[in-house]
Design an enzyme around this catalytic site. Structure first.
Site, PDB file in Angstrom:
ATOM      1  N   THR A 399      39.025  47.060  40.086  1.00  0.00           N
ATOM      2  CA  THR A 399      37.826  46.378  40.556  1.00  0.00           C
ATOM      3  C   THR A 399      38.238  45.565  41.772  1.00  0.00           C
ATOM      4  O   THR A 399      39.425  45.372  42.015  1.00  0.00           O
ATOM      5  CB  THR A 399      37.299  45.482  39.403  1.00  0.00           C
ATOM      6  OG1 THR A 399      36.956  46.325  38.306  1.00  0.00           O
ATOM      7  CG2 THR A 399      36.096  44.660  39.784  1.00  0.00           C
ATOM      8  N   GLY A 491      40.103  42.770  37.361  1.00  0.00           N
ATOM      9  CA  GLY A 491      40.975  42.542  36.208  1.00  0.00           C
ATOM     10  C   GLY A 491      40.361  42.876  34.872  1.00  0.00           C
ATOM     11  O   GLY A 491      40.838  42.399  33.846  1.00  0.00           O
ATOM     12  N   GLY A 492      39.268  43.682  34.835  1.00  0.00           N
ATOM     13  CA  GLY A 492      38.695  44.061  33.537  1.00  0.00           C
ATOM     14  C   GLY A 492      38.319  42.822  32.747  1.00  0.00           C
ATOM     15  O   GLY A 492      37.749  41.862  33.272  1.00  0.00           O
TER      16      GLY A 492
HETATM   17  N1  GLY Z   1      34.806  47.860  34.919  1.00  0.00           N
HETATM   18  C1  GLY Z   1      35.242  46.536  34.641  1.00  0.00           C
HETATM   19  C2  GLY Z   1      34.099  45.621  34.332  1.00  0.00           C
HETATM   20  O1  GLY Z   1      33.015  45.826  34.830  1.00  0.00           O
HETATM   21  O2  GLY Z   1      34.275  44.727  33.551  1.00  0.00           O
END
Ligand code: GLY
Length: 588
Positions: A399, A491-492
């Site tokens: 991201t 960072g998820g």
């Molecule tokens: N793909 C990571 C998020 O949107 O949390």
């Protein structure tokens, strides 16, 4: 306009990128903190902030920051710069920059008005709840993370067009042109980018058989300084330049995308592309120690979680305890554990699931969540569940976030994603762009962890046209009704806790923006019951003390890449780019 951008782009292609700094200025104490001294020397990186009198752009790539700054220098506003930076990142930062992913914008106008734009991907109309399970109800490995079925309907281009129509000043074409020029003329890879592409080479060959996208002509490994030319992407961007939304969602680009889906058994159809629409949503607002926090509502789980954590932590003397001290870390970990338990149960797309926002943000409810908290020992996650009475993992590069402030005082915080690094690894043949693998952010089966180790249930179950839950947390902070700072990170699931630490480092620990970014970070998300840490986050004594309380640590390299802009007491801006990436702040 064209002359201006031709001139700037040739400057960019030469790679002559330098930050405009106000020479002689040193980072100084954060003017918005409550105390005159930094409560404890920050640990971690030593990068210094960049200062500007009028405007600032901080993004994941020097060329994207440079393009954004050029737009602002030539009369564009923060919204124009947002469009240009987003599209440039799709070219120069293919690991996460995109035209085929999604994201969230939190913006604050110079006059104080705030808006958010949700351009999260949506499940295709052919998607169904158990689409990633086999006949025995087991999760089919890799299906939601790799290949054609992993993609949600992209939201990026629709959002950029909407944002520009509503708030842009410069002509659309001028904002798209820098990305086209860089794609066609080529971008020199950094060490990180070369390594990133080498790491996914096998997947690229597997999911794009017979194609050479993102492979070196002789298939040898990429090295720093190699030039990546993207002809097909340049042509796609030209269609977007000339036709706006229809340049992506209709006509040749759409035909290429749908044909790619058919080739690989994906679900996205022309009907999905026609139906997609980015949504303006009311920002979430909260307060923390006299500051107003403006952040992203669901389908972000990040904004709600951030406000929950800040509300609970406001009662604690974090400043007195000090940054990354035993007491601070223990308390924050225990708060994070409980808030992420709520996330696993209650958060999903609000257009499909009744998210109990009022309860989740209620002071009394939040106090009750800490009723079994002990300052002396960790509460195992097995002893924690989501709050019952509320209605009365992974890598870093998936991201990306950027922050922009323009000379008028408009501020934009944008976080965008393909989900995993290079998304599904599928490149649309003829289109030249990676597809996202955002379907994995749904709960593919109750209790089954996604690629970030996060679990979920009914609230985030797959449903046609529903948006998958996200951790992205672009956030703007005001003090006394004025812009104070803005921040966000990739960072998820660690996004929310990195934003939390950025805010606490500035407000509680009296740090400059760059000190706040440089300081090492930690993260707990309820399940798995471990504290993810960067090397050096805690002194050996603190780590030992925390282990004695029952915490288990896992070193996961780096956590997040916070890109922050802080308005200082004299009105000037500090841009803080995260040293964990190639991020760069450029101000003037
Ligand atoms: N793909 C990571 C998020 O949107 O949390």
């Amino acid at each position: 306009m064209n002359t201006i951008f031709r001139a700037s782009v040739s400057f960019l292609i030469l790679g002559a990128v330098t930050a405009t700094t106000l020479s002689g200025q040193q980072p100084e104490r954060n003017p918005f903190s409550q105390n005159s001294a930094v409560s404890q020397a920050p640990q971690g990186y030593t990068k210094e902030g960049v200062f500007g009198h009028k405007a600032m752009v901080v993004s994941a790539h020097p060329l994207a920051s440079q393009v954004g700054a050029e737009i602002l220098r030539h009369g564009g506003n923060a919204f124009d710069a947002t469009v240009a930076v987003q599209l440039t990142l799709a070219v120069v930062f293919p690991v996460a920059g995109n035209i085929s992913g999604g994201g969230f914008i939190v913006a604050r106008m110079a006059n104080g008005k705030t808006v958010t734009l949700d351009f999260r991907e949506a499940a295709p109309m052919l998607a169904s709840r158990d689409m990633f399970l086999d006949s025995a109800g087991n999760v089919i490995p890799r299906l939601s993370t790799f290949g054609h079925k992993a993609s949600g309907v992209p939201g990026t281009v629709d959002a950029m067009v909407k944002l520009h129509k509503q708030y842009g000043k410069l002509p659309w074409k001028a904002l798209v042109q820098p990305a086209i020029d860089i794609a066609r003329n080529g971008v020199f890879l950094t060490v990180r980018e070369a390594e990133g592409l080498n790491e996914v080479r096998e997947s690229l060959e597997y999911y794009n058989p017979g194609k050479t996208y993102f492979l070196k002509p002789n298939k040898s490994p990429w090295k720093a300084g190699d030039k990546l030319v993207q002809e097909d992407l340049a042509s796609t961007l030209e269609r977007i330049r000339d036709k706006g939304r229809d340049g992506f969602y209709k006509g040749k680009t759409a035909e290429l995308l749908v044909a790619e889906m058919k080739r690989g058994g994906g679900f996205i159809t022309q009907k999905d592309l026609d139906a997609y629409s980015a949504k303006w949503r009311t920002p979430l607002r909260g307060s923390y120690r006299g500051h107003t926090i403006i952040t992203m509502p669901p389908p972000s789980a990040g904004g709600v979680g951030l406000l929950q954590m800040l509300t609970i932590l406001e009662a604690q003397p974090l400043k007195e305890w000090g940054v990354n001290s035993e007491k601070t870390a223990h308390c924050m970990i225990e708060v994070e554990r409980r808030v992420y338990a709520d996330r696993s149960e209650y958060l999903g797309d609000p257009d499909f699931y009744n998210v109990p926002m009022k309860g989740l943000l209620d002071q009394q409810y939040l106090r009750s969540r800490m009723s079994n908290y002990s300052p002396d020992k960790a509460t195992p996650s097995t002893e924690i569940t989501y709050g019952k009475d509320v209605r009365s993992f992974g890598s870093n590069d998936q991201t990306t976030h950027f922050s922009i402030v323009d000379p008028e005082g408009n501020a934009v915080a944008l976080t965008t994603t393909l989900n995993g690094g290079y998304g599904s690894k599928v490149v649309v043949d003829g289109g030249g762009f990676f597809m996202n693998n955002e379907m994995d952010d749904f709960s593919v089966k109750p209790g089954a962890p996604n690629m970030f180790g996060a679990i979920g249930g009914e609230a985030n179950a797959i449903q046609a046209r529903k948006r998958m839950l996200s951790s992205m947390t672009p956030t703007i902070v005001e003090k006394d009704g004025k812009l104070s700072f803005l921040l966000g990170t990739p960072g998820g699931t660690t996004i929310t806790t990195s934003v939390l630490q950025g805010i606490i480092n500035i407000i509680d620990h009296s740090m400059t923006a760059q000190q706040a970014v440089n300081t090492k970070r930690f993260h707990h998300q309820y399940v798995p019951d471990i504290v993810r840490v960067e090397h050096g986050t805690f002194t050996t004594e603190v780590e030992t003390a925390l282990q004695q309380k029952g915490h288990t640590f896992r070193n996961i390299g780096t956590i997040g890449k916070l890109d922050v802009i802080l308005r200082r007491a004299d009105g000037s801006l500090e841009g803080a780019a995260d040293p964990r990436g190639d991020d760069m702040a450029i101000g003037f």
